[in-house]
Motif scaffolding. Structure first.
Motif, PDB file in Angstrom:
ATOM      1  N   ASN A   1       0.807  -1.221   0.000  1.00  0.00           N
ATOM      2  CA  ASN A   1       0.000   0.000   0.000  1.00  0.00           C
ATOM      3  C   ASN A   1       0.843   1.276   0.000  1.00  0.00           C
ATOM      4  OD1 ASN A   1       0.428  -1.035   2.877  1.00  0.00           O
ATOM      5  ND2 ASN A   1      -0.223   1.069   3.300  1.00  0.00           N
ATOM      6  N   LYS A   2       2.154   1.149   0.172  1.00  0.00           N
ATOM      7  CA  LYS A   2       3.020   2.324   0.230  1.00  0.00           C
ATOM      8  C   LYS A   2       3.493   2.716  -1.174  1.00  0.00           C
ATOM      9  CE  LYS A   2       2.966   2.557   4.748  1.00  0.00           C
ATOM     10  NZ  LYS A   2       2.303   3.674   5.443  1.00  0.00           N
ATOM     11  N   ARG A   3       3.220   3.967  -1.543  1.00  0.00           N
ATOM     12  CA  ARG A   3       3.565   4.422  -2.894  1.00  0.00           C
ATOM     13  C   ARG A   3       4.465   5.663  -2.890  1.00  0.00           C
ATOM     14  NH1 ARG A   3      -1.930   4.365  -6.400  1.00  0.00           N
ATOM     15  NH2 ARG A   3      -0.360   4.882  -8.013  1.00  0.00           N
ATOM     16  N   ILE A   4       4.498   6.373  -1.771  1.00  0.00           N
ATOM     17  CA  ILE A   4       5.317   7.574  -1.654  1.00  0.00           C
ATOM     18  C   ILE A   4       6.393   7.342  -0.598  1.00  0.00           C
ATOM     19  CG2 ILE A   4       5.337  10.059  -1.253  1.00  0.00           C
ATOM     20  CD1 ILE A   4       3.602   9.143  -3.633  1.00  0.00           C
ATOM     21  N   LEU A   5       7.642   7.552  -0.956  1.00  0.00           N
ATOM     22  CA  LEU A   5       8.741   7.417   0.001  1.00  0.00           C
ATOM     23  C   LEU A   5       9.121   8.800   0.514  1.00  0.00           C
ATOM     24  CD1 LEU A   5      10.971   5.815   1.429  1.00  0.00           C
ATOM     25  CD2 LEU A   5      12.386   6.092  -0.627  1.00  0.00           C
ATOM     26  N   LEU A   6       9.074   8.969   1.832  1.00  0.00           N
ATOM     27  CA  LEU A   6       9.417  10.240   2.473  1.00  0.00           C
ATOM     28  C   LEU A   6      10.660  10.043   3.327  1.00  0.00           C
ATOM     29  CD1 LEU A   6       8.926  13.156   3.371  1.00  0.00           C
ATOM     30  CD2 LEU A   6       7.297  12.272   5.069  1.00  0.00           C
ATOM     31  N   LEU A   7      11.719  10.784   3.003  1.00  0.00           N
ATOM     32  CA  LEU A   7      12.971  10.707   3.746  1.00  0.00           C
ATOM     33  C   LEU A   7      13.025  11.818   4.771  1.00  0.00           C
ATOM     34  CD1 LEU A   7      15.406  10.031   0.754  1.00  0.00           C
ATOM     35  CD2 LEU A   7      14.242   8.370   2.221  1.00  0.00           C
ATOM     36  N   LEU A   8      13.229  11.437   6.042  1.00  0.00           N
ATOM     37  CA  LEU A   8      13.219  12.381   7.151  1.00  0.00           C
ATOM     38  C   LEU A   8      14.536  12.329   7.919  1.00  0.00           C
ATOM     39  CD1 LEU A   8       9.649  11.595   8.558  1.00  0.00           C
ATOM     40  CD2 LEU A   8      10.312  13.641   7.280  1.00  0.00           C
ATOM     41  N   PRO A   9      14.930  13.433   8.574  1.00  0.00           N
ATOM     42  CA  PRO A   9      16.138  13.419   9.414  1.00  0.00           C
ATOM     43  C   PRO A   9      15.856  12.749  10.750  1.00  0.00           C
ATOM     44  CG  PRO A   9      15.115  15.575   9.526  1.00  0.00           C
ATOM     45  CD  PRO A   9      14.296  14.781   8.526  1.00  0.00           C
TER      46      PRO A   9
ATOM     47  N   GLY B   1      21.883   4.037   9.223  1.00  0.00           N
ATOM     48  CA  GLY B   1      21.620   4.194   7.808  1.00  0.00           C
ATOM     49  C   GLY B   1      20.192   4.583   7.515  1.00  0.00           C
ATOM     50  N   ALA B   2      19.278   3.633   7.645  1.00  0.00           N
ATOM     51  CA  ALA B   2      17.865   3.861   7.340  1.00  0.00           C
ATOM     52  C   ALA B   2      17.004   3.187   8.399  1.00  0.00           C
ATOM     53  CB  ALA B   2      17.525   3.310   5.962  1.00  0.00           C
ATOM     54  N   VAL B   3      16.003   3.914   8.898  1.00  0.00           N
ATOM     55  CA  VAL B   3      15.082   3.367   9.890  1.00  0.00           C
ATOM     56  C   VAL B   3      13.650   3.644   9.433  1.00  0.00           C
ATOM     57  CG1 VAL B   3      14.337   3.350  12.289  1.00  0.00           C
ATOM     58  CG2 VAL B   3      16.743   3.793  11.747  1.00  0.00           C
TER      59      VAL B   3
ATOM     60  N   SER C   1       2.408  16.286  12.019  1.00  0.00           N
ATOM     61  CA  SER C   1       1.299  17.228  11.806  1.00  0.00           C
ATOM     62  C   SER C   1       1.131  17.554  10.338  1.00  0.00           C
ATOM     63  CB  SER C   1       1.543  18.514  12.605  1.00  0.00           C
ATOM     64  OG  SER C   1       2.641  19.243  12.070  1.00  0.00           O
ATOM     65  N   ALA C   2       2.215  17.468   9.558  1.00  0.00           N
ATOM     66  CA  ALA C   2       2.128  17.730   8.121  1.00  0.00           C
ATOM     67  C   ALA C   2       1.803  16.469   7.329  1.00  0.00           C
ATOM     68  CB  ALA C   2       3.450  18.316   7.631  1.00  0.00           C
ATOM     69  N   ILE C   3       2.199  15.312   7.848  1.00  0.00           N
ATOM     70  CA  ILE C   3       2.001  14.043   7.125  1.00  0.00           C
ATOM     71  C   ILE C   3       0.591  13.510   7.296  1.00  0.00           C
ATOM     72  CG2 ILE C   3       2.753  11.637   6.941  1.00  0.00           C
ATOM     73  CD1 ILE C   3       5.511  12.630   8.023  1.00  0.00           C
ATOM     74  N   HIS C   4       0.096  13.542   8.532  1.00  0.00           N
ATOM     75  CA  HIS C   4      -1.179  12.889   8.845  1.00  0.00           C
ATOM     76  C   HIS C   4      -2.339  13.885   8.851  1.00  0.00           C
ATOM     77  CE1 HIS C   4       1.016   9.227   9.813  1.00  0.00           C
ATOM     78  NE2 HIS C   4       1.872   9.979  10.495  1.00  0.00           N
ATOM     79  N   THR C   5      -2.452  14.637   7.790  1.00  0.00           N
ATOM     80  CA  THR C   5      -3.543  15.622   7.689  1.00  0.00           C
ATOM     81  C   THR C   5      -4.683  15.139   6.822  1.00  0.00           C
ATOM     82  OG1 THR C   5      -2.412  16.676   5.823  1.00  0.00           O
ATOM     83  CG2 THR C   5      -1.969  17.563   8.029  1.00  0.00           C
ATOM     84  N   ALA C   6      -4.539  13.980   6.222  1.00  0.00           N
ATOM     85  CA  ALA C   6      -5.568  13.439   5.337  1.00  0.00           C
ATOM     86  C   ALA C   6      -5.321  11.944   5.176  1.00  0.00           C
ATOM     87  CB  ALA C   6      -5.537  14.155   3.983  1.00  0.00           C
ATOM     88  N   PRO C   7      -6.298  11.206   4.641  1.00  0.00           N
ATOM     89  CA  PRO C   7      -6.124   9.752   4.494  1.00  0.00           C
ATOM     90  C   PRO C   7      -4.956   9.341   3.616  1.00  0.00           C
ATOM     91  CG  PRO C   7      -8.443  10.353   4.283  1.00  0.00           C
ATOM     92  CD  PRO C   7      -7.669  11.629   4.290  1.00  0.00           C
ATOM     93  N   HIS C   8      -4.351  10.309   2.880  1.00  0.00           N
ATOM     94  CA  HIS C   8      -3.208   9.932   2.037  1.00  0.00           C
ATOM     95  C   HIS C   8      -2.019   9.447   2.850  1.00  0.00           C
ATOM     96  CE1 HIS C   8      -2.000  14.410   2.402  1.00  0.00           C
ATOM     97  NE2 HIS C   8      -1.125  13.724   3.108  1.00  0.00           N
ATOM     98  N   ASP C   9      -2.044   9.617   4.171  1.00  0.00           N
ATOM     99  CA  ASP C   9      -0.897   9.192   4.977  1.00  0.00           C
ATOM    100  C   ASP C   9      -0.682   7.683   4.925  1.00  0.00           C
ATOM    101  OD1 ASP C   9      -3.093   8.512   6.478  1.00  0.00           O
ATOM    102  OD2 ASP C   9      -2.371   9.392   8.348  1.00  0.00           O
ATOM    103  N   THR C  10      -1.723   6.924   4.575  1.00  0.00           N
ATOM    104  CA  THR C  10      -1.567   5.466   4.473  1.00  0.00           C
ATOM    105  C   THR C  10      -0.782   5.063   3.225  1.00  0.00           C
ATOM    106  OG1 THR C  10      -3.682   5.208   3.321  1.00  0.00           O
ATOM    107  CG2 THR C  10      -3.711   5.068   5.730  1.00  0.00           C
ATOM    108  N   LEU C  11      -0.533   6.020   2.343  1.00  0.00           N
ATOM    109  CA  LEU C  11       0.241   5.765   1.130  1.00  0.00           C
ATOM    110  C   LEU C  11       1.710   6.137   1.298  1.00  0.00           C
ATOM    111  CD1 LEU C  11      -2.292   7.338  -1.405  1.00  0.00           C
ATOM    112  CD2 LEU C  11      -2.020   4.905  -0.874  1.00  0.00           C
TER     113      LEU C  11
ATOM    114  N   GLU D   1       7.434   6.488   5.703  1.00  0.00           N
ATOM    115  CA  GLU D   1       8.443   7.348   6.297  1.00  0.00           C
ATOM    116  C   GLU D   1       9.708   6.536   6.587  1.00  0.00           C
ATOM    117  OE1 GLU D   1       6.797   9.654   9.664  1.00  0.00           O
ATOM    118  OE2 GLU D   1       4.865   8.811   9.038  1.00  0.00           O
ATOM    119  N   VAL D   2      10.849   7.053   6.190  1.00  0.00           N
ATOM    120  CA  VAL D   2      12.146   6.428   6.470  1.00  0.00           C
ATOM    121  C   VAL D   2      13.072   7.501   7.036  1.00  0.00           C
ATOM    122  CG1 VAL D   2      14.191   5.328   5.497  1.00  0.00           C
ATOM    123  CG2 VAL D   2      11.919   4.628   4.732  1.00  0.00           C
ATOM    124  N   ILE D   3      13.622   7.234   8.194  1.00  0.00           N
ATOM    125  CA  ILE D   3      14.534   8.181   8.837  1.00  0.00           C
ATOM    126  C   ILE D   3      15.959   7.872   8.388  1.00  0.00           C
ATOM    127  CG2 ILE D   3      15.472   8.948  11.040  1.00  0.00           C
ATOM    128  CD1 ILE D   3      11.954   7.526  10.831  1.00  0.00           C
ATOM    129  N   VAL D   4      16.670   8.907   7.948  1.00  0.00           N
ATOM    130  CA  VAL D   4      18.048   8.782   7.481  1.00  0.00           C
ATOM    131  C   VAL D   4      18.987   9.165   8.624  1.00  0.00           C
ATOM    132  CG1 VAL D   4      19.749   9.596   5.811  1.00  0.00           C
ATOM    133  CG2 VAL D   4      17.349   9.319   5.129  1.00  0.00           C
TER     134      VAL D   4
END
Length: 561
Positions: free
Chosen positions: A272-280, A319-321, A298-308, A311-314
């Protein structure tokens, strides 16, 4: 009689008792009479006085470690004396409680031979015997050798160096031209006290990292040990742990961090994941409770699109979490110096791991790393959303807009599917892909708010049975008896125990055999004749549970009544 009081990977604080005598390790055996354990040298002979026994360590003509001539193992009063080179098929019978190597000094400043011999000795000795290397320990190497599994040292090297006018301190060797014997002995005692303290805090690796730069041979010793000794070291790593610091390049090679990266090599994005978001990353752990990540949320979970959105922390040293793993060890426990500068090793590691995740295929990659964009630059076409600070109003507005634009026209999935996909990845990380598939079939689902997920299965009659839940305080998924039985039936690593009524924790004396794949902190499943008797958290690794006859093997959470 041996009691292990504290552990830090291969290192441990032990209490060894014989008759009325008690020896606490790691410790130093002195060459002056004054305790129940001391070394006597007379001419060419050396005798170890050990709790009422006189053990001949060396006498007359001796072979060297390079001679190729193997000597017979001499055993007296539970002490086995074995000279280098070690026998090909090194074994110790049940009467042996201490293994002593009289000519270990010959390995000094030879990192590869130290590693080879310590691993061979420790594997043969197991966890229920003390290991004593004579003439090898000095203030700068005590932490490293203890970290590798050595229990006992002596004052032979520091006294000899002192007589030669060499001052030995944990940070270096300094030529003074004066007799430094007593100063060296004092430095040994002070360093051993620190080592015991670090072991009790489960942070000895940090002290080993600090001591390694004292000499080139010590740097080589730690680096080679992390490489060729990885499997040996990793066996005793904990799946849960305390806060630790990664302040050196050597810390990037810690076995628990390397084990994390190996688990991440099996990470796969959810369908179900289609968008990759890289975060610090954030200074506060786990990331999701930090101020900065709450702002991102607060910016990510503002609409149902958050299920798509995945989030990956760099970060370094991991390396990646992925977001669903940020409350697991070691992601929930590490500290690093934040300077804005990245070592070449860190850059290479981060680019490799993020590159692997990007290669799994995404409709869009969004980068919210700010100045750290250089770490992922060129890995994919990506939209950068940071203006100034990563939590500035403009940056968060850009992030919100980028996610809305990227998911326009896409149909978000239900939050039940989202929870299930996150829980599946959490199960894969902790138990492995096969166990995750076994636990989470078409009748299993997760409920709750991240990370407080609970796992339920519905049987043929519609009855809901809880299989486990994620416990953030522990940093792992805790199983119920039902969940444990499902894994035990599927061939998951278990502990075979004697047939007795379990009233509290499981002690090592009740263990018949434990799977060597079990680590400290793992979910430990105790079975008797195929039936689960208890489940809890492993306090020892599998081989240690099998070897020892004392101490808590599993801190039991649920048991069959």
């Amino acid at each position: 009689m041996l009691d292990v009081l504290a552990r830090s990977q291969r290192a441990r604080v032990c209490e060894y008792k014989r008759n009325e005598s008690v020896l606490t390790t790691p410790s130093m055996i002195q060459s002056v009479k004054g305790s129940d354990v001391w070394m006597e040298a007379a001419g060419n002979d050396r005798t170890l006085h050990f709790m009422g026994s006189d053990i001949v360590m060396e006498s007359g003509l001796r072979t060297t470690s390079n001679s190729g001539m193997q000597s017979e193992i001499a055993v007296k009063d539970s002490v086995a004396v074995v000279r280098l080179p070690l026998p090909d098929n090194l074994r110790f019978d049940d009467s042996v409680e201490v293994v002593a190597v009289p000519n270990a000094y010959e390995l000094r400043k030879d990192p590869r031979r130290i590693i080879d011999n310590v691993i061979k000795l420790r594997k043969a000795a197991g966890f229920n015997r003390l290991l004593y290397l004579s003439g090898l320990g000095e203030p700068s190497t005590l932490a490293l050798l203890t970290y590798m599994g050595v229990d006992l040292f002596d004052d032979a090297l520091p006294r000899a160096a002192g007589i030669s006018g060499i001052r030995l301190i944990p940070e270096a060797e300094v030529v003074t031209g004066e007799d430094e014997s007593e100063s060296n002995i004092k430095a040994m005692e002070e360093e051993l006290e620190k080592i015991r303290m670090f072991i009790k805090a489960d942070r000895l690796r940090e002290l080993a990292d600090q001591r390694a730069p004292s000499t080139p041979s010590s740097v080589a010793l730690l680096r080679l040990y992390d490489d060729v000794g990885y499997e040996y070291a990793e066996e005793t790593c904990s799946f849960i742990g305390c806060r630790f610091s990664c302040n050196t390049t050597e810390a990037l090679r810690r076995p628990d961090i390397k084990a994390y990266k190996e688990r991440m090599a099996d990470y796969r994005k959810s369908e179900n994941k289609r968008i990759l978001l890289l975060l610090p990353c954030s200074a506060k752990k786990p990331y999701h409770i930090s101020k900065s990540h709450k702002a991102f949320s607060s910016a990510i979970h503002t609409a149902p699109h958050d299920t798509l959105v995945q989030e990956v922390i760099v970060t370094s040293p991991l390396g990646a979490v992925p977001r669903e793993l940020d409350a697991f060890y070691p992601a929930n426990s590490y500290d690093i110096p934040v300077t804005g500068e990245w070592k070449p090793e860190e850059k290479e590691m981060i680019r490799s791991m993020i590159g692997d995740i990007i290669s799994q295929g995404w409709d869009k990659v969004i980068c919210h790393l700010g100045e750290d964009y250089e770490l992922v630059e060129g890995l994919a076409d990506m939209e950068c959303t940071v203006v100034g600070d990563v939590t500035s109003p403009a940056s968060l507005q850009n992030l919100d807009k980028a996610l809305r634009d990227a998911t326009k026209g896409m149909h978000p999935v239900d939050y039940l599917i989202e929870r299930n996909s996150m829980m599946k990845n959490m199960l894969r990380f902790q138990f492995g892909a096969e166990a995750a598939d076994t636990l989470m079939d078409e009748h299993t689902y997760a409920i709750g708010k991240f990370p407080y997920f609970k796992l339920f299965r519905e049987d043929s009659e519609g009855k809901k049975v809880q299989l486990g839940m994620f416990t953030p305080e522990r940093g792992g998924i805790s199983l119920t008896l039902d969940g444990a039985q499902i894994l035990a039936d599927s061939g998951y690593p278990v502990i075979h125990v004697m047939n007795f009524e379990m009233k509290g924790n499981l002690f090592a004396v009740g263990v018949i055999e434990a799977d060597p794949r079990i680590h400290v902190g793992d979910e430990a499943i105790a079975v008797c004749e195929g039936k689960v008797r208890a489940v809890g958290v492993a306090e020892m690794c599998g081989r240690e549970m099998t070897d020892l006859k004392r101490g808590i093997a599993v801190k039991v959470r649920h048991k069959v009544k």
